[in-house]
Design an enzyme around this catalytic site. Structure first.
Site, PDB file in Angstrom:
ATOM      1  N   LYS A 169      78.648  53.092  77.105  1.00  0.00           N
ATOM      2  CA  LYS A 169      78.203  54.498  77.163  1.00  0.00           C
ATOM      3  C   LYS A 169      78.489  55.061  78.554  1.00  0.00           C
ATOM      4  CE  LYS A 169      74.798  57.234  78.394  1.00  0.00           C
ATOM      5  NZ  LYS A 169      75.550  58.467  78.510  1.00  0.00           N
ATOM      6  N   CYS A 277      77.623  55.489  96.004  1.00  0.00           N
ATOM      7  CA  CYS A 277      76.405  54.718  96.297  1.00  0.00           C
ATOM      8  C   CYS A 277      76.567  53.969  97.619  1.00  0.00           C
ATOM      9  CB  CYS A 277      76.121  53.752  95.163  1.00  0.00           C
ATOM     10  SG  CYS A 277      77.553  52.800  94.701  1.00  0.00           S
ATOM     11  N   GLU A 455      78.500  41.959  90.852  1.00  0.00           N
ATOM     12  CA  GLU A 455      79.612  42.370  90.008  1.00  0.00           C
ATOM     13  C   GLU A 455      80.920  42.050  90.722  1.00  0.00           C
ATOM     14  OE1 GLU A 455      78.933  45.689  87.263  1.00  0.00           O
ATOM     15  OE2 GLU A 455      77.862  46.611  88.917  1.00  0.00           O
TER      16      GLU A 455
END
Ligand code: NDP
Length: 475
Positions: A169, A277, A455
């Protein structure tokens, strides 16, 4: 109409226009806004596909990921222009981001062939021990608008390499990049249901995913949404990974090379319109260089070309939408109300096209307890905090609820090394902007910035696979 991809079929929905933040009269296209039912269907499709995909040959995964990488790279100019048009970062930044997505797929194509385990001796005679990795399962990926193709890439590519199936999404502001990426993966040969795309609102599609039958969720976005995902996942004993905001410090010491420091702060605080970020929003500067640094940075800001993301020469594109612009303006007003001095910028600019243009803002005379030094603004606004010496700089740098990136500009090996050790951030830079990281190394933070395994790079396996330990008595 650009539809959602569910179980290998493109599915239409309510059409929502995608608006260019550089020119609000420019509609990029109509994109399907999915429903809660679409999310449920996508999860079911991903679960059905997982039965087979989890045992797929690594070479098949490698081929799909490589093909995706090749098409992204070949089309990076075209897709970069599309990304710049829908998100507002400059054409150069957007094209580089598409190139980065290609490199990520290329890296994970290799990872698909490096799925190794460990063989070891048991404490018991005649027994063999094998430690292997298996996919985490059906993975939900929820992404923000600020890196519309790179963040989805760094979640989808490792998910597929490790044999997971995906329900993706994207943020509602950036459906075009997500649609283009999923279309490429689909045509590269991903079997039906392996990658599902559900565009649509967080409060319906996202919420259904969070409450749905997913084995894992990887999320990048705001702290508030992240906290809710954490609670819902804990209730369901489901693995989750969160990458959230930052209030990243850049320390500038007296002995820093002035040009290096100004370049690093200009890039770190303002490029990509400050909507990163990893942006350096707190510039912590020691007394001896403070005035020279502020004067040079102010001049550099004055020379920045703010404009349409697709225009040649634009260095700072528009803010992503009206609500982010309003939020930036509120923070600027708060900065002034709390006693910070606005050295330059912050004003809304008009250009030939109707867009959300804002001159990058620099505040001085800030203290670390002011709102603009504590809360993530996610816009082109930086706060200079003057400190006596390195020790105070380190203390102020660490005095934040966040811990994503941090940086220091100095010629001192001693201070650079000390900062690298003591900075409470997941990523540290020396004489470099706090933003702009490699794709093959771990990405993530500490404290309120991140939760769960890192990640990117080989470390991505910690989230996208689960370990199995087998004991074998072959005798
Ligand atoms: P949001 O948290 O609002 O949105 C992120 C994603 O979550 C979007 O896809 C959004 O959908 C979705 N979402 C929103 N509400 C829900 C919900 N109730 N349930 C499930 N999903 C939901 O953040 P933004 O998109 O505004 O992104 C900006 C934020 O992301 C900043 O705070 C920034 O610091 C952070 N960020 C962190 C990064 C990191 O790696 N640490 C990298 C990039 C950004 P929708 O768009 O439909 O609302």
């Amino acid at each position: 109409m650009h539809g959602n991809l569910i179980a290998g079929e493109w599915v239409n929905g309510t059409a929502v226009p995608n608006i260019n933040p550089s020119d609000t009269s420019d509609v990029i296209g109509d994109f399907a806004s999915g429903t809660a039912q679409d999310a449920t269907d996508a999860i079911a499709a991903a679960r059905a596909a997982f039965d087979t995909w989890q045992f797929s040959a690594p070479l098949e995964r490698h081929a799909i990921l490589s093909k995706t990488a090749a098409e992204l790279m070949a089309r990076r100019d075209e897709l970069g222009a599309l990304l710049a048009r829908e998100e507002g970062k400059t054409r150069a930044e957007a094209t580089a981001e598409v190139g980065r997505a290609a490199q990520i797929f290329d890296f994970f194509a290799g990872e698909a062939l490096r799925l190794t385990g460990e063989a070891g001796a048991s404490t018991r005679p005649g027994i063999e021990v094998a430690v292997t990795r298996e996919p985490a399962g059906v993975v939900g990926l929820i992404t923000p608008w600020n890196f519309p193709i790179a963040i989805p890439a760094w979640k989808i590519a490792p998910a597929l390499a490790h044999g997971n199936t995906v329900v993706f999404k994207p943020a509602s502001l950036v459906p075009a990049s997500a649609h283009a990426l999923v279309d490429i993966i689909h045509r590269a040969g991903a079997p039906a249901g392996v990658v599902n795309l559900v565009m649509g609102p967080g409060r319906s599609v996202g919420q259904t995913m969070i409450e749905g039958d997913l084995d894992a969720i990887s999320f990048t976005g705001s702290t508030g949404t992240g906290a809710m995902i954490a609670m819902e996942s804990a209730k369901r004993q489901r693995r989750f990974q969160l990458e959230m905001g930052g209030k990243n410090p850049m320390v500038v010491l007296d002995d820093a090379d002035l040009d290096t420091a100004v370049r690093a702060c200009l890039d770190g605080a303002y490029f990509s319109t400050g909507q990163r970020c990893t942006a350096s929003s707190r510039l912590i500067v020691t007394e001896g260089i403070h005035d020279r640094f502020v004067a040079a940075l102010r001049d550099a800001i004055a020379g920045l070309n703010v404009g349409h993301a697709l225009n040649d020469g634009t260095q700072i594109g528009p803010v992503v939408d009206q609500s982010q612009l309003d939020s930036n303006l509120e923070y600027i007003a708060k900065g002034e109300a709390e006693g910070a001095a606005r050295e330059i910028g912050g004003e809304v600019l008009s250009r030939e096209t109707a867009g959300f243009f804002q001159r990058p803002a620099l505040f001085t005379g800030c203290t670390n307890d002011m709102t603009i030094a504590r809360e993530e603004i996610f816009g082109p606004v930086a706060a200079v905090i003057r400190v006596r010496d390195y020790d105070e700089a380190l203390r102020v740098a660490n005095d934040t609820p966040f811990g994503l990136t941090s940086g220091i500009c100095t010629a001192s090996l001693k201070h650079a090394s000390d900062f690298r050790r003591k900075s409470q951030a997941g990523m540290v830079t020396v004489n470099l902007p706090t933003a702009g990281v490699d794709f093959h190394t771990p990405f993530g933070g500490r404290k309120g910035s991140s939760f769960g395994p890192r990640e990117q790079g080989a470390y991505a396996r910690e989230f996208y696979s689960t370990v199995k330990t087998a004991y074998i008595n072959a005798g």
